[in-house]
Design a protein around this motif. Structure first.
Motif, PDB file in Angstrom:
ATOM      1  N   UNK A   4     -25.740  61.038 -17.074  1.00 41.02           N
ATOM      2  CA  UNK A   4     -24.636  61.457 -16.198  1.00 41.02           C
ATOM      3  C   UNK A   4     -23.817  62.562 -16.856  1.00 41.02           C
ATOM      4  N   UNK A   5     -23.631  62.488 -18.177  1.00 40.87           N
ATOM      5  CA  UNK A   5     -22.836  63.523 -18.849  1.00 40.87           C
ATOM      6  C   UNK A   5     -23.587  64.852 -18.919  1.00 40.87           C
ATOM      7  N   UNK A   6     -24.922  64.827 -18.915  1.00 38.53           N
ATOM      8  CA  UNK A   6     -25.698  66.061 -18.972  1.00 38.53           C
ATOM      9  C   UNK A   6     -25.883  66.695 -17.585  1.00 38.53           C
ATOM     10  N   UNK A  52     -40.609  70.773 -19.319  1.00 37.65           N
ATOM     11  CA  UNK A  52     -40.920  72.065 -18.704  1.00 37.65           C
ATOM     12  C   UNK A  52     -42.404  72.069 -18.346  1.00 37.65           C
ATOM     13  N   UNK A  53     -42.693  72.379 -17.076  1.00 32.58           N
ATOM     14  CA  UNK A  53     -44.069  72.460 -16.589  1.00 32.58           C
ATOM     15  C   UNK A  53     -44.364  73.893 -16.175  1.00 32.58           C
ATOM     16  N   UNK A  54     -45.551  74.360 -16.484  1.00 33.54           N
ATOM     17  CA  UNK A  54     -46.017  75.668 -16.025  1.00 33.54           C
ATOM     18  C   UNK A  54     -47.495  75.507 -15.668  1.00 33.54           C
ATOM     19  N   UNK A  55     -47.849  75.963 -14.477  1.00 36.25           N
ATOM     20  CA  UNK A  55     -49.230  75.846 -14.006  1.00 36.25           C
ATOM     21  C   UNK A  55     -49.737  74.410 -14.079  1.00 36.25           C
ATOM     22  N   UNK A  56     -48.876  73.484 -13.656  1.00 37.63           N
ATOM     23  CA  UNK A  56     -49.220  72.063 -13.570  1.00 37.63           C
ATOM     24  C   UNK A  56     -49.491  71.419 -14.933  1.00 37.63           C
ATOM     25  N   UNK A  57     -48.965  72.022 -16.004  1.00 37.94           N
ATOM     26  CA  UNK A  57     -49.130  71.452 -17.343  1.00 37.94           C
ATOM     27  C   UNK A  57     -47.796  71.418 -18.061  1.00 37.94           C
ATOM     28  N   UNK A  58     -47.635  70.434 -18.937  1.00 34.82           N
ATOM     29  CA  UNK A  58     -46.430  70.350 -19.764  1.00 34.82           C
ATOM     30  C   UNK A  58     -46.498  71.438 -20.823  1.00 34.82           C
ATOM     31  N   UNK A  59     -45.413  72.238 -20.924  1.00 31.39           N
ATOM     32  CA  UNK A  59     -45.371  73.271 -21.955  1.00 31.39           C
ATOM     33  C   UNK A  59     -44.373  72.929 -23.061  1.00 31.39           C
ATOM     34  N   UNK A  60     -43.401  72.059 -22.760  1.00 32.53           N
ATOM     35  CA  UNK A  60     -42.414  71.680 -23.769  1.00 32.53           C
ATOM     36  C   UNK A  60     -41.548  70.565 -23.204  1.00 32.53           C
ATOM     37  N   UNK A  61     -40.823  69.884 -24.065  1.00 32.34           N
ATOM     38  CA  UNK A  61     -39.889  68.857 -23.612  1.00 32.34           C
ATOM     39  C   UNK A  61     -38.883  68.534 -24.701  1.00 32.34           C
ATOM     40  N   UNK A  62     -37.780  67.902 -24.281  1.00 33.25           N
ATOM     41  CA  UNK A  62     -36.798  67.386 -25.229  1.00 33.25           C
ATOM     42  C   UNK A  62     -36.188  66.123 -24.642  1.00 33.25           C
ATOM     43  N   UNK A  63     -35.681  65.280 -25.509  1.00 32.37           N
ATOM     44  CA  UNK A  63     -34.980  64.066 -25.086  1.00 32.37           C
ATOM     45  C   UNK A  63     -33.563  64.117 -25.634  1.00 32.37           C
ATOM     46  N   UNK A  64     -32.636  63.558 -24.861  1.00 30.01           N
ATOM     47  CA  UNK A  64     -31.237  63.555 -25.252  1.00 30.01           C
ATOM     48  C   UNK A  64     -30.457  64.598 -24.471  1.00 30.01           C
ATOM     49  N   UNK A  65     -29.165  64.344 -24.327  1.00 26.78           N
ATOM     50  CA  UNK A  65     -28.295  65.244 -23.569  1.00 26.78           C
ATOM     51  C   UNK A  65     -27.997  66.507 -24.374  1.00 26.78           C
ATOM     52  N   UNK A  66     -28.140  67.654 -23.730  1.00 23.92           N
ATOM     53  CA  UNK A  66     -27.832  68.940 -24.353  1.00 23.92           C
ATOM     54  C   UNK A  66     -26.803  69.677 -23.507  1.00 23.92           C
ATOM     55  N   UNK A  67     -26.028  70.568 -24.123  1.00 26.39           N
ATOM     56  CA  UNK A  67     -25.102  71.407 -23.349  1.00 26.39           C
ATOM     57  C   UNK A  67     -25.889  72.482 -22.595  1.00 26.39           C
ATOM     58  N   UNK A  68     -25.243  73.084 -21.611  1.00 23.02           N
ATOM     59  CA  UNK A  68     -25.895  74.101 -20.768  1.00 23.02           C
ATOM     60  C   UNK A  68     -26.493  75.228 -21.598  1.00 23.02           C
ATOM     61  N   UNK A  69     -25.795  75.685 -22.632  1.00 26.43           N
ATOM     62  CA  UNK A  69     -26.295  76.813 -23.432  1.00 26.43           C
ATOM     63  C   UNK A  69     -27.649  76.497 -24.068  1.00 26.43           C
ATOM     64  N   UNK A  70     -27.837  75.270 -24.511  1.00 27.82           N
ATOM     65  CA  UNK A  70     -29.114  74.908 -25.130  1.00 27.82           C
ATOM     66  C   UNK A  70     -30.210  74.701 -24.081  1.00 27.82           C
ATOM     67  N   UNK A  71     -29.835  74.207 -22.904  1.00 25.44           N
ATOM     68  CA  UNK A  71     -30.814  74.070 -21.822  1.00 25.44           C
ATOM     69  C   UNK A  71     -31.276  75.464 -21.384  1.00 25.44           C
ATOM     70  N   UNK A  72     -30.337  76.398 -21.283  1.00 25.20           N
ATOM     71  CA  UNK A  72     -30.667  77.783 -20.911  1.00 25.20           C
ATOM     72  C   UNK A  72     -31.625  78.393 -21.937  1.00 25.20           C
ATOM     73  N   UNK A  73     -31.348  78.201 -23.211  1.00 28.78           N
ATOM     74  CA  UNK A  73     -32.218  78.732 -24.268  1.00 28.78           C
ATOM     75  C   UNK A  73     -33.608  78.105 -24.189  1.00 28.78           C
ATOM     76  N   UNK A  74     -33.673  76.797 -23.906  1.00 27.34           N
ATOM     77  CA  UNK A  74     -34.942  76.085 -23.753  1.00 27.34           C
ATOM     78  C   UNK A  74     -35.760  76.714 -22.618  1.00 27.34           C
ATOM     79  N   UNK A  75     -35.122  76.993 -21.488  1.00 27.43           N
ATOM     80  CA  UNK A  75     -35.812  77.572 -20.333  1.00 27.43           C
ATOM     81  C   UNK A  75     -36.257  78.997 -20.631  1.00 27.43           C
ATOM     82  N   UNK A  76     -35.380  79.797 -21.210  1.00 25.07           N
ATOM     83  CA  UNK A  76     -35.684  81.213 -21.482  1.00 25.07           C
ATOM     84  C   UNK A  76     -36.932  81.369 -22.349  1.00 25.07           C
ATOM     85  N   UNK A  77     -37.137  80.465 -23.295  1.00 25.17           N
ATOM     86  CA  UNK A  77     -38.288  80.637 -24.184  1.00 25.17           C
ATOM     87  C   UNK A  77     -39.627  80.382 -23.483  1.00 25.17           C
TER      88      UNK A  77
END
Length: 143
Positions: free
Chosen positions: A72-74, A116-141
């Motif tokens: 809920x906090x994330x 994160x999924x791309x072309x129906x495959x897992x490309x990366x993941x993380x567990x635990x709540x992160x702030x928006x800036x870190x989620x954005x960085x995760x997506x950008x990569x």
């Protein structure tokens, strides 16, 4: 011009749109709703599978549960991050209480877990709540 298939978050229709760096407007060819809506969508098994098979963008899935404090906090950070990627990534939310099959399918052991999924495959993941800036960085990569 190259095109990419995008599933409408409103009606589920598949749209082939030109690939651009940014979009001023884009409407669904089926329901006419804006494809620029960045609010994360809640999915069930059927809509998840439709996205995986038909949407060629990066899919960012938040596995969460209503009783989970960190989930809920994330949630506001996840929504804020989604606003940075109109038509570049589709952010989705999977309630593991209601969609236990999807949680099991991906071996979700702790929540929140973001995959994160791309072309129906897992490309990366993380567990635990992160702030928006870190989620954005995760997506950008992965774009």
């Amino acid at each position: 011009m190259s095109k990419i298939n995008v599933v409408c978050p409103h009606c589920g229709g598949v749209n082939a749109i030109p690939i651009k760096d940014s979009y001023a407007k884009a409407a669904c060819g089926h329901c006419k709703a804006s494809l620029l809506d960045t609010k994360p969508i809640s999915v069930d098994t059927s809509s998840f599978d439709r996205l995986m098979l038909n949407d060629e963008r990066l899919i960012i899935a938040d596995f969460w549960a209503p009783w989970c404090g960190p989930c809920r906090s994330m949630a506001p950070s996840f929504e804020e991050a989604a606003r940075h990627f109109p038509l570049k990534a589709q952010f989705i939310k999977i309630n593991t209480e209601e969609q236990q099959h999807l949680g099991g399918r991906f071996g979700i052991r702790s929540i929140p877990t973001v995959i994160a999924f791309k072309n129906n495959r897992i490309v990366d993941q993380f567990s635990g709540a992160l702030p928006a800036s870190q989620i954005i960085a995760f997506v950008k990569k992965h774009l």
